[in-house]
Design an enzyme around this catalytic site. Structure first.
Site, short mmCIF file in Angstrom:
data_model
loop_
_atom_site.label_atom_id
_atom_site.label_comp_id
_atom_site.label_asym_id
_atom_site.label_seq_id
_atom_site.Cartn_x
_atom_site.Cartn_y
_atom_site.Cartn_z
N ALA A 196 -2.36 3.92 3.43
CA ALA A 196 -3.50 3.81 2.54
C ALA A 196 -4.50 2.74 2.98
O ALA A 196 -5.69 2.84 2.66
CB ALA A 196 -3.03 3.52 1.11
N SER A 220 0.84 -1.19 0.00
CA SER A 220 0.00 0.00 0.00
C SER A 220 0.88 1.24 0.00
O SER A 220 2.03 1.20 0.43
CB SER A 220 -0.90 0.02 1.23
OG SER A 220 -0.18 0.42 2.38
N ASP A 221 0.35 2.34 -0.49
CA ASP A 221 1.02 3.60 -0.26
C ASP A 221 0.87 3.93 1.23
O ASP A 221 0.13 3.27 1.96
CB ASP A 221 0.45 4.70 -1.14
CG ASP A 221 1.47 5.80 -1.47
OD1 ASP A 221 2.42 5.97 -0.68
OD2 ASP A 221 1.32 6.48 -2.48
N ALA A 222 1.58 4.96 1.67
CA ALA A 222 1.67 5.24 3.11
C ALA A 222 0.29 5.44 3.74
O ALA A 222 -0.47 6.31 3.31
CB ALA A 222 2.53 6.49 3.35
#
Length: 733
Positions: free
Chosen positions: A260, A256-258
């Site tokens: 997310a 995941s992105d940060a």
């Protein structure tokens, strides 16, 4: 599946499995956060860490994970290595402007070598989002607006980071293309905002670079923050299971992105952290990137509630453990700190950075052949503007653990080039214009150069103008400070920040021949400059050796050969503007869409001048008609009519006249960069097969090849006039 991984999975508790699916940021200067992370390591609650650059610290934390827990599973260390580790290369949009896939691959191989030597195993790059709105700050990280160029650049970067076989070479790192998918189409160019894209746009425009990265062997893919067509991307099973894994056969792991995963709650998609964890895991997200309080810590709770199964958890964990095994971390987990120092200091890496900056620059204007400058005929040069001496801005955004002392600014480079033979005078003229809030990962604005104490702007402005008036030639450096672009750095305007335009106008008014250098990562409003400044060179954010490369270009040691990877609008009011648009019902008036501004771009996609002069002739196709599955060969003569050797990017565009969809007026389907000596001709050949003609049809909901006529255009940019045709017969679904 290996015996080692099977044994580990059999020994892990649900909590430890959730830990292997958790990646923490680690900020050593924030005491509370490292304590939380190290406590997680002690209980097996973290499988990966990111944002650590010190090899000794990486070794310390690796020992905590291996020696401090009963299972001894090594950590996977990730880092944003976007356009260099210690040696900084031009920003990614600049590297795309080189249109040289080998150069791009070599640059990322240098970055990977430095990153791996210093302890990183994985980079959150390349960013392969198509960006057609330059207000979006992250346009700087990608390859621009075109899916064909974007796909080629994406694959080259993956090969540079990892290697050619899909596996990670010993001095390589796992490539992590991002952000899947549609992030570059956020509403209004506002970072993190939602995107609404048809399946036609997704398959034909936004997916191709990701597919190319997967086919090149990328070991990781990162999710996007925003909602795509109403569903947060990090919770989309369609994206990460149906498209990525089932359709494209991706066999790596997804991160995941940060934050997310937890943000699925914030976005109104999940009811709480346990629900968010279950949704993301089910969608296909293996690893949660988080600052603190991971949602995946609630996976045991979701398991008990029956919203996830142990089989699914094991499948997601296995992919992470397999990545660690392929990297050799179970057998060799630690960094050789002495070797790291040697690799980071390698002078060959600096030479590679200089070459990349030379080849990425785009010459936008050169009236009267003002460039290249002849140092033998000059007595004095005025270098003007605060960006000319800013080492930090020369490097650009998204670089960490940098060395400003070895960064060569524009002023440094010019002085290095002319030595004592030409007087080089410098004046700032104006203060540096910077945004007034901190960067997301640099809250204290470290390494930001400020204007001298007691800076008297009116007096300095006057001094700059006087310096220009007394010089044989003026070199003015304008653009955006590096913290004005990148993540969380979208703009509502493309105007030159601060009083840069006023300074430029005052310098031109002196009558001194003026060269404009643009330090940027997106198109800026250069309407006045394009009409009044004889020479404009886009140098981007050129990196560690940027100043030396710029001097090489200014004084003719190298001819500019870059081409724009985006359409350069005249004003922000024209956005979005893309060359690959469909034809309107009134094509004769296509260029008159605004009554208060021209509808044409300031510079078209693919545009770039050089110190050569190129002409195109004898465009042919080997066959006038082919079946849908067959290939035609397109050939053209390219002549450099100038005296000196120069580089040219020969570009091929197609237009499908009719079919099951109205296709864009032109689409890039081939390119080749070649160096042609003065006065010589080269015959360039392209193959146009079914892959170049196929498109995803909203009517058929599948890929199709039509029976139709194709217009072929070949030239030096997307407005190429030289054209021919061929037809395809025998419709194929």
């Amino acid at each position: 599946m290996t015996t080692r991984i099977d044994e580990l999975l059999s020994k892990m508790t649900p909590e430890e499995k959730a830990g292997q699916l958790t990646q923490y940021f680690y900020f050593a200067d924030q005491p509370e956060q490292p304590r939380q992370v190290e406590a997680a390591l002690a209980r097996g609650g973290a499988g990966s860490l990111l944002f650590i650059t010190d090899p000794a610290e990486i070794n310390r934390l690796q020992r905590l994970a291996i020696e401090g827990h009963r299972l001894g599973v090594p950590l996977l260390f990730g880092l944003d290595v976007i356009h260099g580790r210690r040696t900084v290369f031009p920003v990614p949009i600049a590297m795309a402007a080189s249109w040289e896939l080998d150069l791009i691959e070599r640059g990322q191989a240098v970055a990977a070598r430095e990153a791996r030597a210093a302890g990183a195993h994985w980079t959150f790059a390349p960013m392969v989002d198509i960006a057609r709105d330059p207000r979006w700050g992250r346009i700087i990280e990608g390859a621009g607006e075109d899916p064909f160029l974007g796909a080629a650049v994406a694959a080259a970067q993956v090969r540079g980071f990892q290697g050619h076989a899909g596996e990670v070479r010993p001095d390589g790192v796992i490539a992590g293309p991002k952000h899947f998918a549609g992030y570059g189409a956020s509403v209004g160019g506002r970072d993190y905002d939602e995107a609404s894209l048809s399946e036609y746009d997704l398959w034909n425009v936004y997916f191709p670079p990701f597919r190319a990265a997967v086919e090149a062997g990328a070991g990781n893919v990162m999710t996007a923050y925003m909602s795509l067509n109403g569903v947060p991307a990090s919770g989309s099973r369609w994206l990460f299971t149906e498209v990525l894994r089932e359709t494209w056969g991706f066999g790596g792991f997804v991160v995941s992105d940060a934050n997310a995963v937890r943000n699925l709650v914030t976005q109104g998609f999940a009811a709480g952290p346990a629900d968010a964890a279950a949704r993301a895991l089910t969608a296909g997200v293996n690893l949660e990137m988080t600052f603190k309080d991971p949602a995946y810590a609630h996976l045991p709770e979701a398991l008990e509630a029956g919203t996830v199964t142990m089989e699914l958890i094991d499948e997601r964990v296995r992919a992470v453990l397999e990545a660690k095994e392929r990297l050799g971390l179970f057998d060799n987990p630690y960094v050789d700190e002495e070797r790291a120092r040697q690799v980071l200091a390698d002078p060959d890496h600096r030479r590679a950075s200089r070459e990349a900056a030379q080849r990425a620059a785009v010459l936008l204007r050169n009236e009267g052949d003002l460039l290249p400058l002849d140092a033998a005929r000059l007595e004095s040069i005025a270098v003007l503007g605060p960006l000319a001496v800013s080492a930090r801005d020369t490097l650009g955004p998204w670089v960490f653990d940098i060395d400003l002392d070895e960064t060569v600014t524009v002023l440094d480079g010019i002085r290095n080039a002319v030595g004592e033979t030409v007087r080089v005078d410098f004046a700032r003229g104006i203060p540096v214009a910077r945004r007034h809030f901190p960067h997301i990962f640099d809250p204290d604005e470290k390494n930001v150069e400020i204007d001298p104490e007691g800076f008297d702007e009116p007096a300095e402005f006057a001094r700059a103008v006087a310096t220009a008036a007394a010089a044989d030639v003026a070199v003015v450096v304008v653009g955006e400070a590096e913290n004005m672009i990148g993540e969380a750095a979208s703009r509502s305007s493309l105007e030159l920040p601060g009083r840069q335009l006023q300074l430029l106008q005052a310098v031109v008014a002196t009558g001194t021949p003026t060269v404009l250098l643009v330090l940027n990562g997106r198109p800026l409003d250069l309407r006045w400059a394009a009409a009044n400044v004889p020479a404009i060179l886009d140098i981007w954010y050129p990196g560690t050796q940027g100043g030396n490369a710029v001097a090489d270009l200014l004084f003719g040691g190298v001819s500019p050969g870059g081409k724009l990877p985006f359409t350069w609008p005249r004003t922000v009011g024209q956005i979005p503007m893309c060359y690959a648009h469909t034809r309107s019902h009134d094509p004769e008036n296509q260029e008159r869409r605004y009554w208060d501004e021209e509808s044409t771009p300031l510079f078209p996609f693919g545009f770039g001048l050089s110190y050569g002069r190129f002409s195109y002739a004898n465009l042919t196709v080997d066959r006038p008609a082919v079946a849908p599955g067959e290939t035609v060969t397109v050939s053209v003569d390219v002549t450099n009519t100038a005296r000196r050797e120069a580089a040219e990017v020969v570009q091929l565009y197609l237009h499908q006249r009719h079919g099951r969809a109205a296709r864009p007026v032109r689409e890039l389907k081939g390119f080749e960069k070649l160096i042609v000596p003065g006065g010589e001709t080269r015959r360039v050949t392209f193959t146009v097969g079914p892959d170049e003609r196929r498109y995803w049809s909203a009517t058929e909901r599948d890929w199709v090849l039509d029976e139709t006529t194709f217009d072929v255009y070949v030239g030096g940019d997307s407005t190429a006039a030289l054209t021919t045709t061929f037809t395809t017969a025998g419709r194929q679904p």
